[in-house]
Enzyme design. Structure first.
Site, mmCIF file in Angstrom:
data_model
loop_
_atom_site.group_PDB
_atom_site.id
_atom_site.type_symbol
_atom_site.label_atom_id
_atom_site.label_comp_id
_atom_site.label_asym_id
_atom_site.label_seq_id
_atom_site.Cartn_x
_atom_site.Cartn_y
_atom_site.Cartn_z
ATOM 1 N N ASP A 23 106.276 -21.399 54.541
ATOM 2 C CA ASP A 23 106.432 -21.965 53.259
ATOM 3 C C ASP A 23 105.838 -22.869 53.187
ATOM 4 O O ASP A 23 105.934 -23.943 54.001
ATOM 5 C CB ASP A 23 108.278 -22.091 53.063
ATOM 6 C CG ASP A 23 108.583 -22.178 51.802
ATOM 7 O OD1 ASP A 23 107.823 -21.973 50.736
ATOM 8 O OD2 ASP A 23 109.820 -22.631 51.364
ATOM 9 N N ASP A 117 103.344 -18.595 47.792
ATOM 10 C CA ASP A 117 103.541 -19.466 48.615
ATOM 11 C C ASP A 117 104.472 -19.479 50.004
ATOM 12 O O ASP A 117 104.652 -20.341 50.555
ATOM 13 C CB ASP A 117 103.906 -20.847 48.010
ATOM 14 C CG ASP A 117 105.299 -20.750 47.325
ATOM 15 O OD1 ASP A 117 105.839 -19.501 47.180
ATOM 16 O OD2 ASP A 117 105.831 -21.803 47.035
ATOM 17 N N GLU A 118 105.082 -17.946 50.145
ATOM 18 C CA GLU A 118 105.795 -17.904 51.347
ATOM 19 C C GLU A 118 105.880 -16.464 51.857
ATOM 20 O O GLU A 118 105.425 -15.661 50.824
ATOM 21 C CB GLU A 118 107.201 -18.307 51.103
ATOM 22 C CG GLU A 118 107.902 -17.529 49.995
ATOM 23 C CD GLU A 118 109.526 -17.963 49.833
ATOM 24 O OE1 GLU A 118 110.010 -18.276 50.922
ATOM 25 O OE2 GLU A 118 109.879 -18.035 48.642
#
Length: 374
Positions: A23, A117-118
């Site tokens: 993350d 983003d993860e």
């Protein structure tokens, strides 16, 4: 992580998986601080600064003042008068996300992005021959920092649920490893509001029933959970014990696709609300057509001037095949809600139940592919 597990980890059947959840730390805001040195160390919010603006992301400096994503910009500015707003640059975020995913694929064949983003990585097969999932996660984080100038946090465990919880445990720029045999104890120390998949409404219901932590949840049997949470009972029973059998899926099916628009001035008249609906439906259909997505369920979202938000959905017998059909479904949902008692500040439309969608036994659906029309 150990090569062996116990029944808590895998039910005594399948081999123990090795899962990493990566993350990025305050991704959008961190990109802006990286690219503009003048923003470093200062409270930054990505989003619109107008009275109709919404915070898309906040730097850690801003979070200290309680600024959070999805917060109205006017509220964020009130809580942090020194807050600096910067407009989003989604093209830049996507380019960096692709760069990061290329790093992931050097270490795992099975990579499941959740957003820009993860992502989850299944490193049960030691593709890079590093000896352990922990070493793999450490090297991935080092490469992300070296190649992008950004930091990432990681959780390493034997299933997706615990890996995701672990990645949030030592943010920012941290890593947490929860080995087989330790998952239940870890989960039971956490607030149920930390549980991925338990939203604010369900969390509030649980708290009303005296369930505040994973330990409280684990103290309930299946019958009690079924009485209060219906079909979710088995899922909740397993989560409280650190059990999650979902696989990391490289080709994660699209579950929903939508768009929403926040208005500078409240929409009051039926005509302007219908015009806004037509605009959002046009954008959503253009995106659906490009993806070849044909859905059967349309969901309308309205946020009123007082920030009260409602959603209404309608399903049709056959997949929606053109933009006019999407708009017709949206208008059918909207009609009973008109006229409005107060102005509309946000309107959104989501298309779901795609014709190619198959049940895969996941406890949590893929997130909506939602485009902000700010």
């Amino acid at each position: 992580m150990s090569e062996t597990g116990d029944s808590e980890a895998d039910g005594g059947e399948a081999p123990v998986r090795k899962i990493i959840h990566v993350d990025m730390d305050a991704f959008y805001a961190s990109v802006e601080q990286r690219d503009d040195p003048a923003l470093r160390g200062k409270p930054v919010a990505v989003g619109g600064s107008s009275r109709r603006g919404v915070v898309a992301a906040a730097s850690y400096e801003a979070r200290k003042f309680g600024v959070r994503s999805a917060m109205p910009s006017i509220t964020a500015k009130r809580q942090c008068p020194e807050l600096i707003f910067v407009p989003p640059r989604f093209d830049a975020y996507r380019a960096i996300s692709h760069q990061i995913r290329a790093i992931f694929h050097d270490y795992a064949d099975d990579v499941e992005p959740l957003s820009l983003d993860e992502a989850y990585l299944d490193v049960t097969r030691d593709k890079a021959e590093l000896g352990s999932a922990t070493a793999t996660a450490r090297l991935i984080r080092e490469r992300i920092r070296a190649e992008t100038g950004l930091t990432a946090s990681a959780g390493v465990s034997y299933n997706k649920f615990i890996a995701k919880l672990a990645s949030d445990q030592n943010k920012p720029d941290g890593m947490t490893v929860i080995p087989p045999g330790k998952g239940a104890a870890f989960v039971q120390t956490l607030s149920i509001r930390r549980f991925h998949g338990i939203g604010p409404v369900t969390a509030a219901k649980m708290e009303g029933l005296g369930i505040f932590s994973g330990a409280d949840l684990a103290a309930q049997d299946r019958a009690w959970l079924a009485a209060h949470f219906g079909n979710s009972a088995e899922w909740l029973y397993n989560l409280a014990r650190g059990v999650d059998h979902r696989r990391v899926r490289s080709n994660r099916p699209l579950k929903s696709l939508g768009g929403e628009r926040t208005f500078f001035n409240d929409l009051v008249s039926d005509t302007e609300i219908r015009e806004a609906l037509a605009h959002v439906c046009t954008v959503v259909w253009d995106r659906a057509a490009k993806k070849g997505a044909r859905g059967r369920t349309v969901t309308l979202k309205l946020r009123y001037a007082d920030f009260r938000t409602i959603t209404r959905a309608k399903s049709v017998a056959a997949p929606i095949a053109h933009g006019a059909a999407l708009l017709a479904a949206g208008e059918a949902i909207l009609a009973p809600l008109l006229p409005v008692e107060q102005g509309i500040r946000l309107l959104g439309v989501t298309l779901s139940k795609f014709e190619s969608e198959e049940e895969e036994g996941d406890t949590a659906a893929a997130p909506a592919d939602l485009l902000s029309l700010l």
